[in-house]
Write a protein that holds these residues in place. Structure first.
Motif, PDB file in Angstrom:
ATOM      1  N   ARG A  98       0.804  -1.219   0.000  1.00  0.00           N
ATOM      2  CA  ARG A  98       0.000   0.000   0.000  1.00  0.00           C
ATOM      3  C   ARG A  98       0.839   1.272   0.000  1.00  0.00           C
ATOM      4  O   ARG A  98       0.301   2.365   0.090  1.00  0.00           O
ATOM      5  CB  ARG A  98      -0.892   0.020   1.232  1.00  0.00           C
ATOM      6  CG  ARG A  98      -1.721  -1.223   1.358  1.00  0.00           C
ATOM      7  CD  ARG A  98      -2.710  -1.101   2.444  1.00  0.00           C
ATOM      8  NE  ARG A  98      -3.491   0.132   2.321  1.00  0.00           N
ATOM      9  CZ  ARG A  98      -4.480   0.437   3.146  1.00  0.00           C
ATOM     10  NH1 ARG A  98      -4.780  -0.356   4.108  1.00  0.00           N
ATOM     11  NH2 ARG A  98      -5.151   1.564   2.997  1.00  0.00           N
ATOM     12  N   GLN A  99       2.146   1.147  -0.081  1.00  0.00           N
ATOM     13  CA  GLN A  99       2.980   2.336   0.057  1.00  0.00           C
ATOM     14  C   GLN A  99       3.062   3.152  -1.226  1.00  0.00           C
ATOM     15  O   GLN A  99       3.077   2.603  -2.318  1.00  0.00           O
ATOM     16  CB  GLN A  99       4.396   1.947   0.495  1.00  0.00           C
ATOM     17  CG  GLN A  99       4.435   1.283   1.835  1.00  0.00           C
ATOM     18  CD  GLN A  99       3.700   2.073   2.880  1.00  0.00           C
ATOM     19  OE1 GLN A  99       3.917   3.272   3.012  1.00  0.00           O
ATOM     20  NE2 GLN A  99       2.812   1.433   3.610  1.00  0.00           N
ATOM     21  N   LYS A 100       3.161   4.485  -1.058  1.00  0.00           N
ATOM     22  CA  LYS A 100       3.334   5.362  -2.211  1.00  0.00           C
ATOM     23  C   LYS A 100       4.714   6.018  -2.201  1.00  0.00           C
ATOM     24  O   LYS A 100       5.205   6.449  -3.213  1.00  0.00           O
ATOM     25  CB  LYS A 100       2.266   6.460  -2.203  1.00  0.00           C
ATOM     26  CG  LYS A 100       0.865   5.922  -2.339  1.00  0.00           C
ATOM     27  CD  LYS A 100      -0.073   7.038  -2.754  1.00  0.00           C
ATOM     28  CE  LYS A 100      -1.472   6.522  -3.001  1.00  0.00           C
ATOM     29  NZ  LYS A 100      -2.213   6.314  -1.735  1.00  0.00           N
ATOM     30  N   ASP A 101       5.291   6.115  -1.009  1.00  0.00           N
ATOM     31  CA  ASP A 101       6.571   6.803  -0.853  1.00  0.00           C
ATOM     32  C   ASP A 101       7.692   5.759  -0.928  1.00  0.00           C
ATOM     33  O   ASP A 101       7.628   4.732  -0.262  1.00  0.00           O
ATOM     34  CB  ASP A 101       6.569   7.493   0.506  1.00  0.00           C
ATOM     35  CG  ASP A 101       7.838   8.258   0.779  1.00  0.00           C
ATOM     36  OD1 ASP A 101       7.719   9.383   1.263  1.00  0.00           O
ATOM     37  OD2 ASP A 101       8.936   7.729   0.545  1.00  0.00           O
ATOM     38  N   VAL A 102       8.701   6.036  -1.725  1.00  0.00           N
ATOM     39  CA  VAL A 102       9.685   4.988  -1.990  1.00  0.00           C
ATOM     40  C   VAL A 102      10.495   4.629  -0.747  1.00  0.00           C
ATOM     41  O   VAL A 102      10.760   3.462  -0.460  1.00  0.00           O
ATOM     42  CB  VAL A 102      10.582   5.386  -3.185  1.00  0.00           C
ATOM     43  CG1 VAL A 102      11.302   6.683  -2.933  1.00  0.00           C
ATOM     44  CG2 VAL A 102      11.561   4.301  -3.499  1.00  0.00           C
ATOM     45  N   LYS A 103      10.860   5.670   0.064  1.00  0.00           N
ATOM     46  CA  LYS A 103      11.647   5.349   1.253  1.00  0.00           C
ATOM     47  C   LYS A 103      10.810   4.615   2.293  1.00  0.00           C
ATOM     48  O   LYS A 103      11.296   3.739   3.003  1.00  0.00           O
ATOM     49  CB  LYS A 103      12.252   6.626   1.838  1.00  0.00           C
ATOM     50  CG  LYS A 103      13.510   7.045   1.082  1.00  0.00           C
ATOM     51  CD  LYS A 103      13.909   8.442   1.396  1.00  0.00           C
ATOM     52  CE  LYS A 103      14.817   8.515   2.599  1.00  0.00           C
ATOM     53  NZ  LYS A 103      15.237   9.900   2.867  1.00  0.00           N
ATOM     54  N   ARG A 104       9.530   4.988   2.376  1.00  0.00           N
ATOM     55  CA  ARG A 104       8.632   4.268   3.285  1.00  0.00           C
ATOM     56  C   ARG A 104       8.546   2.805   2.895  1.00  0.00           C
ATOM     57  O   ARG A 104       8.554   1.916   3.734  1.00  0.00           O
ATOM     58  CB  ARG A 104       7.238   4.869   3.199  1.00  0.00           C
ATOM     59  CG  ARG A 104       6.916   5.884   4.221  1.00  0.00           C
ATOM     60  CD  ARG A 104       5.463   6.265   4.091  1.00  0.00           C
ATOM     61  NE  ARG A 104       4.693   5.713   5.181  1.00  0.00           N
ATOM     62  CZ  ARG A 104       4.666   6.243   6.395  1.00  0.00           C
ATOM     63  NH1 ARG A 104       5.365   7.303   6.649  1.00  0.00           N
ATOM     64  NH2 ARG A 104       3.954   5.704   7.349  1.00  0.00           N
ATOM     65  N   MET A 105       8.467   2.576   1.576  1.00  0.00           N
ATOM     66  CA  MET A 105       8.331   1.207   1.119  1.00  0.00           C
ATOM     67  C   MET A 105       9.545   0.373   1.538  1.00  0.00           C
ATOM     68  O   MET A 105       9.411  -0.727   2.065  1.00  0.00           O
ATOM     69  CB  MET A 105       8.164   1.176  -0.394  1.00  0.00           C
ATOM     70  CG  MET A 105       7.973  -0.223  -0.917  1.00  0.00           C
ATOM     71  SD  MET A 105       7.757  -0.265  -2.673  1.00  0.00           S
ATOM     72  CE  MET A 105       9.423  -0.108  -3.236  1.00  0.00           C
ATOM     73  N   PHE A 106      10.719   0.949   1.324  1.00  0.00           N
ATOM     74  CA  PHE A 106      11.907   0.166   1.692  1.00  0.00           C
ATOM     75  C   PHE A 106      12.062   0.068   3.203  1.00  0.00           C
ATOM     76  O   PHE A 106      12.663  -0.881   3.702  1.00  0.00           O
ATOM     77  CB  PHE A 106      13.148   0.739   1.024  1.00  0.00           C
ATOM     78  CG  PHE A 106      13.254   0.318  -0.416  1.00  0.00           C
ATOM     79  CD1 PHE A 106      13.400  -1.012  -0.739  1.00  0.00           C
ATOM     80  CD2 PHE A 106      13.144   1.240  -1.438  1.00  0.00           C
ATOM     81  CE1 PHE A 106      13.455  -1.414  -2.049  1.00  0.00           C
ATOM     82  CE2 PHE A 106      13.193   0.846  -2.760  1.00  0.00           C
ATOM     83  CZ  PHE A 106      13.351  -0.487  -3.069  1.00  0.00           C
ATOM     84  N   ALA A 107      11.495   1.024   3.957  1.00  0.00           N
ATOM     85  CA  ALA A 107      11.504   0.889   5.410  1.00  0.00           C
ATOM     86  C   ALA A 107      10.666  -0.318   5.819  1.00  0.00           C
ATOM     87  O   ALA A 107      11.069  -1.112   6.670  1.00  0.00           O
ATOM     88  CB  ALA A 107      10.960   2.160   6.055  1.00  0.00           C
ATOM     89  N   TYR A 108       9.496  -0.456   5.171  1.00  0.00           N
ATOM     90  CA  TYR A 108       8.674  -1.630   5.488  1.00  0.00           C
ATOM     91  C   TYR A 108       9.389  -2.905   5.084  1.00  0.00           C
ATOM     92  O   TYR A 108       9.255  -3.940   5.741  1.00  0.00           O
ATOM     93  CB  TYR A 108       7.306  -1.525   4.810  1.00  0.00           C
ATOM     94  CG  TYR A 108       6.305  -0.840   5.686  1.00  0.00           C
ATOM     95  CD1 TYR A 108       5.836  -1.471   6.825  1.00  0.00           C
ATOM     96  CD2 TYR A 108       5.862   0.440   5.403  1.00  0.00           C
ATOM     97  CE1 TYR A 108       4.944  -0.835   7.661  1.00  0.00           C
ATOM     98  CE2 TYR A 108       4.965   1.076   6.234  1.00  0.00           C
ATOM     99  CZ  TYR A 108       4.503   0.434   7.360  1.00  0.00           C
ATOM    100  OH  TYR A 108       3.636   1.055   8.189  1.00  0.00           O
TER     101      TYR A 108
END
Lengths: 394, 222
Positions: free
Chosen positions: A209-219
C-alpha cells in the motif's frame, strides 16, 4: 548531501550537526557491540536513540519533526521497558553472582545461566524483547520506523536500517542466550518465532500500500527483521547461521538500496513513486543500482540474500512445517509489491534533468558486489566465524 | 504484613507509598507548573528512600545514587523544565484526552495488575526494600498512562521522566541499585535526553505554533 546543500534544505551549522551526530551514533553502536556489560549495552542503545532523533529531524520540516517526536517517544518508552528487563536480569543474576559489579557482565552470566531463577528470567526476557523489539521494528511497535526512514536524510535511513536495527536485534539475542539457559522449554524462542512471523506478515501487506519509496523500503526492512527474528527464534546451528547470514546480507543490500534511492529522489525532487520514472534514462548507473539492489533484497538467486532465505525456509519446513505457508505468502506478497513498483520507476518515461554534482555511486555497487560475491562463494574463514557465532547462540 | 518489619524498612515503604501517591497526583494534575513541582517532589522521595536504604545497609554506592538523584531529578531537571515552560509561555491548563476520574480508575486497575505481576519476584528478594517492587512497577505503569492520555509535549516528557523514577525505585528496591557505571550512564542519558527535547520543543513550536501533539498526526499509512 552536497546536492541537498545547494537545494537550500540545509545550512552550514546543520551540516555540522549532522556530521557530529553521525559520528556519535557510530560510536554508540560500536560501544553497544563490543561491551560485555548488559547495562552499558542499554546505555549505548539509549544514546543511539538520542543522537538519531536529531538526525531524523535534520530538515526541520513539520513532517520530519513529527517523525522524530514519534521516534523519540516510542523508542524512549520501549527502551525504558528494556531497562526494567535489565533490572530484573540483574536481580536474577545477583542471587547467583553476588552484588559485585560483575553481575551484569555477559561472560559471567553465561557461565551461570542455568542457575538463574526461571520466573524472573521469563519476565525479564519479555520486557527485554518488547523493549529492544521496539527498536528492531517488531510488529505492533513498528510505527516509528517508516516515518523515521522516510523523513530523515537518506544516509541516516541507510544506517538506521543497516546498523541500528541489527544492533538492537543483537541485544535481544544476547539476552535470549541467557533466557534459554534458565528456561529449557524454548520459551524465548517461541516468543521470537511468534513476533517474527507476525512482523513479517504485517510488513508484507503494508508494503503493497505504500506510495513513498523510502517508506516502502523501510517496510521492507521491517519484513526482513521479522524473518531474521523468526530464524533466531527457531534456534539450532543451521537457523542461527542462516539468521546471521541474512542479517549481513540485508544490511549490505539495504544500505546500497537507500543510497540509490537517495540519488533517485534528489534527481526527481520527490519521494512519491508515481513521480519517479525512467531512472535508467536519467542516470543508467543509479537505475541499474536500484534495480539490482531490489532484485537482491527480494532474494533472487545469484545474490546472497537468496542463500540465507533459502536456508531459513528449508529449516522452517523441516522443523516448523506450519510456518511455511505463512512465510511463502509473506515473501510472495512482498516480492509482488516491491517489484511491481520499482520496475516502472526504473524503466518508465521521464523528463527530469541531470544534477550538478556526480552522485556517490561507489557505495551502491561496492555493497552489491559483496552481496553478489557472498551469494556465489562464502570464504571459509567467514563460514567458520558464522558457525562459531551460531554455536554460541545455541 | 508481619509486625517484625524493621523501622528503616517501614520508612522506605512509607516513601515508596508517597511516590505512588504523587504518581496519582500527577495523573490528576491539570496545571503544568504544579505538575513539574510534583515531579520534583517525587524525585525527592526517591532520593530519601535511597538514602535510608544506604544508611541501613551501609552500601557506599547507594549514597552516590541518592546524591545523583538529588542533583539531577530534584534540582536540575525541574529547573530546566520550569525555564522551558516560562520561555515557551505554555498556558496553565493541561488538556487530558480522557476525563480525569476515568483516568484515575484505570490507574487503580493498573496498580492492582502491577502488584500481581511483582508478587512472585518480591518473594524471592532478600533486600529490606522488597515490598516496594510492586509500587515501582505501578509507578512505571501510571507514568505510561500519563504519557498516553496527555496532549501537550511537555507533560509527555514529565511522564517519561516519572517512568524513569519508577525504574530507579525498582532498581533500588529489588537489588540495591545497579552497578555504578550503569547508573552514571543512565543518568547521563536522561540529562542529555531532556536537553535535546528542550531544543526540540522550540523547533516544534516554530513549526506548529503550539506544543499540542494533536498537530502531529499527519504521518499515516494511507
Amino acid at each position: 548531501m552536497r546536492n541537498e546543500r545547494e537545494h537550500g534544505r540545509l545550512t552550514a551549522p546543520r551540516l555540522r550537526l549532522y556530521k557530529g551526530m553521525y559520528q556519535l551514533f557510530m560510536f554508540t553502536m560500536l560501544a553497544a557491540l563490543t561491551t560485555n556489560n548488559l547495562g552499558i549495552l542499554w546505555v549505548a542503545m539509549e544514546a543511539a536513540t538520542l543522537t538519531t532523533v536529531l538526525l531524523v529531524s535534520l530538515y526541520r520540516t513539520p513532517a520530519s519533526l513529527e517523525a522524530a517526536w514519534k521516534y523519540f517517544i516510542l523508542c524512549g518508552v520501549g527502551i525504558a521497558q528494556a531497562l526494567f528487563g535489565t533490572i530484573l536480569l540483574y536481580f536474577a543474576a545477583e542471587r547467583v553472582l553476588g552484588a559485585a559489579g560483575n553481575a551484569l557482565l555477559w561472560t559471567h552470566l553465561v557461565d551461570v545461566k542455568s542457575q538463574l531463577e526461571p520466573t524472573v528470567m521469563a519476565l525479564s526476557f519479555i520486557f527485554l524483547l518488547v523493549g529492544y523489539g521496539t527498536k528492531v521494528g517488531l510488529a505492533p511497535l513498528h510505527n516509528w520506523l517508516p516515518d523515521a526512514h522516510a523523513e530523515g536524510p537518506t544516509p541516516v535511513s541507510a544506517v538506521l536500517s543497516g546498523l541500528l536495527l541489527n544492533v538492537a536485534l543483537y541485544a535481544i539475542l544476547r539476552c535470549k542466550v541467557l533466557a534459554d539457559g534458565a528456561l529449557p522449554t524454548g520459551f524465548a524462542g517461541n516468543l521470537m518465532i511468534g513476533f517474527g512471523l507476525f512482523t513479517l506478515l504485517v510488513a508484507a501487506f503494508f508494503l503493497s500500500r505504500q506510495k513513498d519509496v523510502k517508506r516502502m523500503f523501510a517496510y521492507s526492512s521491517i519484513e526482513h527483521m521479522g524473518l531474521i527474528t523468526f530464524a533466531f527464534g527457531m534456534g539450532g546451528p543451521v537457523a542461527n547461521f542462516a539468521g546471521l547470514l541474512h542479517m549481513t546480507m540485508h544490511s549490505l543490500t539495504k544500505s546500497a538500496i537507500f543510497f540509490a534511492v537517495g540519488h533517485a529522489t534528489q534527481k526527481t525532487g520527490t519521494q512519491l513513486m508515481e513521480n519517479i520514472r525512467g531512472l535508467i534514462k536519467i542516470n543508467p548507473l543509479i537505475g541499474w543500482g536500484l534495480m539490482l539492489g531490489t532484485l537482491a533484497i527480494l532474494g533472487m538467486p545469484p545474490f546472497g540474500v537468496f542463500a540465507s532465505e533459502f536456508m531459513i525456509l528449508t529449516h522452517a519446513m523441516k522443523h516448523f512445517p506450519w510456518a511455511t505457508p505463512i512465510l511463502l505468502l509473506a515473501l510472495g506478497v512482498a516480492f509482488a509489491s516491491i517489484f511491481g513498483k520499482v520496475q516502472p520507476m526504473v524503466f518508465g518515461e521521464t523528463t527530469a534533468k541531470r544534477l550538478p554534482h556526480a552522485p556517490a555511486i561507489t557505495p551502491v555497487f561496492l555493497h552489491l558486489a559483496i552481496v553478489l560475491m557472498l551469494g556465489l562463494y562464502i570464504p571459509p574463514y567467514l563460514t567458520r566465524w558464522f558457525h562459531e557465532a551460531a554455536r554460541m547462540l545455541g | 504484613m508481619n509486625s517484625a518489619i524493621p523501622f528503616s524498612a517501614q520508612l522506605i515503604n512509607l516513601f515508596a507509598a508517597v511516590i505512588l501517591l504523587l504518581a496519582f497526583a500527577m495523573l490528576a494534575q491539570r496545571r503544568m507548573l504544579t505538575l513539574i513541582n510534583l515531579f520534583a517532589l517525587q524525585g525527592l522521595c526517591l532520593c530519601l528512600a535511597t538514602l535510608v536504604a544506604a544508611v541501613t545497609t551501609g552500601q557506599v554506592h547507594l549514597y552516590y545514587s541518592a546524591g545523583l538523584t538529588l542533583v539531577l531529578k530534584v534540582l536540575l531537571l525541574p529547573w530546566i523544565l520550569h525555564r522551558l515552560v516560562r520561555k515557551l509561555n505554555v498556558k496553565g491548563e493541561v488538556e487530558a484526552l480522557i476525563k480525569i476520574p476515568t483516568t484515575m480508575l484505570v490507574g487503580i486497575v493498573l496498580v492492582m495488575i502491577a502488584f500481581n505481576v511483582a508478587l512472585p519476584i518480591s518473594e524471592l528478594s532478600q533486600t529490606i526494600t522488597r515490598g516496594t517492587l510492586g509500587i515501582a512497577l505501578a509507578v512505571v505503569m501510571l507514568a505510561f498512562l500519563m504519557m498516553i492520555t496527555r496532549q501537550k509535549a511537555i507533560s509527555q516528557v514529565v511522564g517519561f521522566l516519572s517512568m524513569e523514577n519508577g525504574l530507579f525505585l525498582a532498581a533500588t528496591s529489588a537489588t540495591y541499585g545497579m552497578p555504578m557505571v550503569v547508573e552514571l550512564g543512565i543518568a547521563l542519558d536522561v540529562l542529555v535526553g531532556v536537553i535535546i527535547l528542550g531544543v526540540f520543543f522550540f523547533q516544534i513550536r516554530d513549526q506548529f505554533d503550539s506544543l499540542d501533539i494533536r498537530h502531529m498526526e499527519k504521518l499515516k499509512d494511507n
